[in-house]
Write a protein that holds these residues in place. Sequence first.
Motif, PDB file in Angstrom:
ATOM      1  N   ILE A   1      84.487  89.467   5.707  1.00 21.57           N
ATOM      2  CA  ILE A   1      84.992  88.960   6.985  1.00 21.57           C
ATOM      3  C   ILE A   1      84.453  89.848   8.096  1.00 21.57           C
ATOM      4  CG2 ILE A   1      87.057  88.447   8.349  1.00 21.57           C
ATOM      5  CD1 ILE A   1      88.607  88.301   5.690  1.00 21.57           C
TER       6      ILE A   1
ATOM      7  N   GLU B   1      94.460  91.571   1.862  1.00 24.57           N
ATOM      8  CA  GLU B   1      93.328  90.645   1.926  1.00 24.57           C
ATOM      9  C   GLU B   1      93.798  89.236   2.259  1.00 24.57           C
ATOM     10  OE1 GLU B   1      89.525  89.072  -0.752  1.00 24.57           O
ATOM     11  OE2 GLU B   1      90.542  90.952  -1.253  1.00 24.57           O
TER      12      GLU B   1
ATOM     13  N   ARG C   1      92.443  87.204   5.485  1.00 24.98           N
ATOM     14  CA  ARG C   1      91.782  85.905   5.327  1.00 24.98           C
ATOM     15  C   ARG C   1      92.558  84.804   6.050  1.00 24.98           C
ATOM     16  NH1 ARG C   1      87.459  86.140   2.264  1.00 24.98           N
ATOM     17  NH2 ARG C   1      87.229  87.793   0.711  1.00 24.98           N
ATOM     18  N   GLU C   2      93.869  84.918   6.035  1.00 26.74           N
ATOM     19  CA  GLU C   2      94.692  83.929   6.756  1.00 26.74           C
ATOM     20  C   GLU C   2      94.435  84.028   8.261  1.00 26.74           C
ATOM     21  OE1 GLU C   2      99.382  82.530   6.898  1.00 26.74           O
ATOM     22  OE2 GLU C   2      98.839  84.506   6.131  1.00 26.74           O
TER      23      GLU C   2
ATOM     24  N   ASP D   1      91.765  85.006   9.663  1.00 29.19           N
ATOM     25  CA  ASP D   1      90.394  84.558   9.952  1.00 29.19           C
ATOM     26  C   ASP D   1      90.203  83.074   9.691  1.00 29.19           C
ATOM     27  OD1 ASP D   1      87.761  85.418  10.810  1.00 29.19           O
ATOM     28  OD2 ASP D   1      87.092  84.961   8.766  1.00 29.19           O
TER      29      ASP D   1
ATOM     30  N   GLN E   1      90.264  81.630   6.787  1.00 30.90           N
ATOM     31  CA  GLN E   1      89.542  81.400   5.541  1.00 30.90           C
ATOM     32  C   GLN E   1      90.456  81.005   4.379  1.00 30.90           C
ATOM     33  OE1 GLN E   1      86.980  84.522   4.224  1.00 30.90           O
ATOM     34  NE2 GLN E   1      85.939  84.768   6.184  1.00 30.90           N
ATOM     35  N   LEU E   2      91.749  81.174   4.557  1.00 30.16           N
ATOM     36  CA  LEU E   2      92.662  80.998   3.431  1.00 30.16           C
ATOM     37  C   LEU E   2      93.162  79.555   3.366  1.00 30.16           C
ATOM     38  CD1 LEU E   2      94.029  82.615   1.151  1.00 30.16           C
ATOM     39  CD2 LEU E   2      95.983  82.914   2.672  1.00 30.16           C
TER      40      LEU E   2
ATOM     41  N   LEU F   1      92.192  82.883  -5.258  1.00 29.40           N
ATOM     42  CA  LEU F   1      91.187  82.953  -4.196  1.00 29.40           C
ATOM     43  C   LEU F   1      89.854  82.419  -4.697  1.00 29.40           C
ATOM     44  CD1 LEU F   1      91.674  86.361  -2.334  1.00 29.40           C
ATOM     45  CD2 LEU F   1      91.988  84.063  -1.415  1.00 29.40           C
TER      46      LEU F   1
END
Length: 538
Positions: A348, A382, A386-387, A389, A391-392, A518
């Motif tokens: 990220i 992580e 990711r959340e 960003d 991405q999750l 993931l």
Amino acid sequence: MSKSISIFDTTLRDGTQGEGISLSADDKVKIALKLNALGVHYIEGGIPGSNSKDIEFFKRVKELGLTSKVTAFGSTRRKGSVADQDANLQRMVESGVSAATLVGKSWDFHVHTALQTTLEENLAMIYDSIAFLKQKGLEVIFDAEHFFDGFKNNPDYAAQVMTKAYEAGADWLVMCDTNGGSMPNEISDIVTSLTSILPDANLGIHTHNDCELAVANTLSAVQAGVRQVQGTMNGYGERCGNANLCSIIPNLQLKLGYDCIGENNLRNLTSTARYVSEIANVNMPVNQPYVGNAAFAHKGGIHVSAILRDSRTYEHIEPEKVGNKQRVLVSELAGQSNIVSKAHDMGIEFDPSSEKAKEIIGKIKELEHQGYQFEGADASLELLLREADGQLQELFTFESFKMLVEKVAGQPVVSEAFVKIKVAGESIYTAAEGNGPVNALDNALRKALVQYFPTLKEMHLADYKVRVLDDKDATAAKVRVLIESKNIESSWNTVGVSSNVLEASWEALVDSMRYALLGQITPEHVSETQIPQGLVNH
């Protein structure tokens, strides 16, 4: 002077004398294979015939084709007996090993008090036993028990013991600091004295850690002239433990320039140390030098900012040289550098000056204030990054859980969990029993998810810790739950915080499952007709 050092590992014998350590024959075979791959020169397997585990180990190890020499351990013949009729010596020969470690007394106090014999008879016991093993074609490593205490008390007799062992044909003369009470300067002086008495002898060192000096004493002995070092993986051993080979080997090889196990093998040191700790079922200290999880971990923002420019600013070696890795911890001390570094490791990219980075740092600090601690829960961190960003992708959502705990007089407590989640637009309702409420929750959640995500069959909970955050609130106190999960490839930690231990546990459990999934794009959809009856709740 030779710069080559022979590494003698006694984890399977001396290491098992440590409190709480017990290895089966199968465990010992697994560890022997790992030590052989690491490149140690000697593996001390145990005492042949002393118990069924060691009997089985020596039988099985002959079939492994190890390049390391496996040694059998035993003591000198009994007083007043004959070496070729001594059962202990016979078992060492019959074990089929090519090398034997023979322990004998070198402290006159022990000869009189423990053996209750004369100094002359002790010398004869040592000579006869070594000569017998040499006649049988074995390489003999003579461990002079309590050598340093003996030398300090009666240097002439301690020297006589070593001279007698040398004359009998011992291949190695090993000086033992059995009580672990010697200082490095004493070790150096006494080793130097023995090298002048027996300049052609191959000398070794065996130290214990009762003054937390076993590693320092070993290094001191090497610099004074010994060429074999004995120790255990992770320093396991009786009382305070033995000299820790996980520190000794890199210190000798990387700091002092000695040839021990080679550069490529040294890269396997961390994985070997952690493997042995798993087999022994003993948690490694996170701050163990070289191989510990925190050995190259950085928490302060200023430190992290510096290592991102050049790791030499706060690391004494490149962690990869011993198979470890650099870690950046995120905590209440974190600055932007920590967040950027952690995000980069996860793929990220954050601009340190961006509003997004500032927002995440603020959120982490707020969660820390509530009691969360991410330095020991990288997986939860992580997921959070990711959340943030975007991405999750959430593959399942929580709806509810209920617990039933029942205690009937004379019967064990029964825990049952009822979990309701939503996957692929369907509500799944499951129930499961467990060994306690957390185990029941884990079983119920896994039961609901595994039909959609079969890879969850490969993961399991490895550790569960609860920490009370403010004990002044007594039973109403907020708690932090840390869960370690594992699969066949790796392990990860997740955290949950609540004033209710079940809610904190549930939060950490859910994160552990989310992290395990993931990379999965969508669940492997199972139609309603494939779901076991009673699992779909409309």
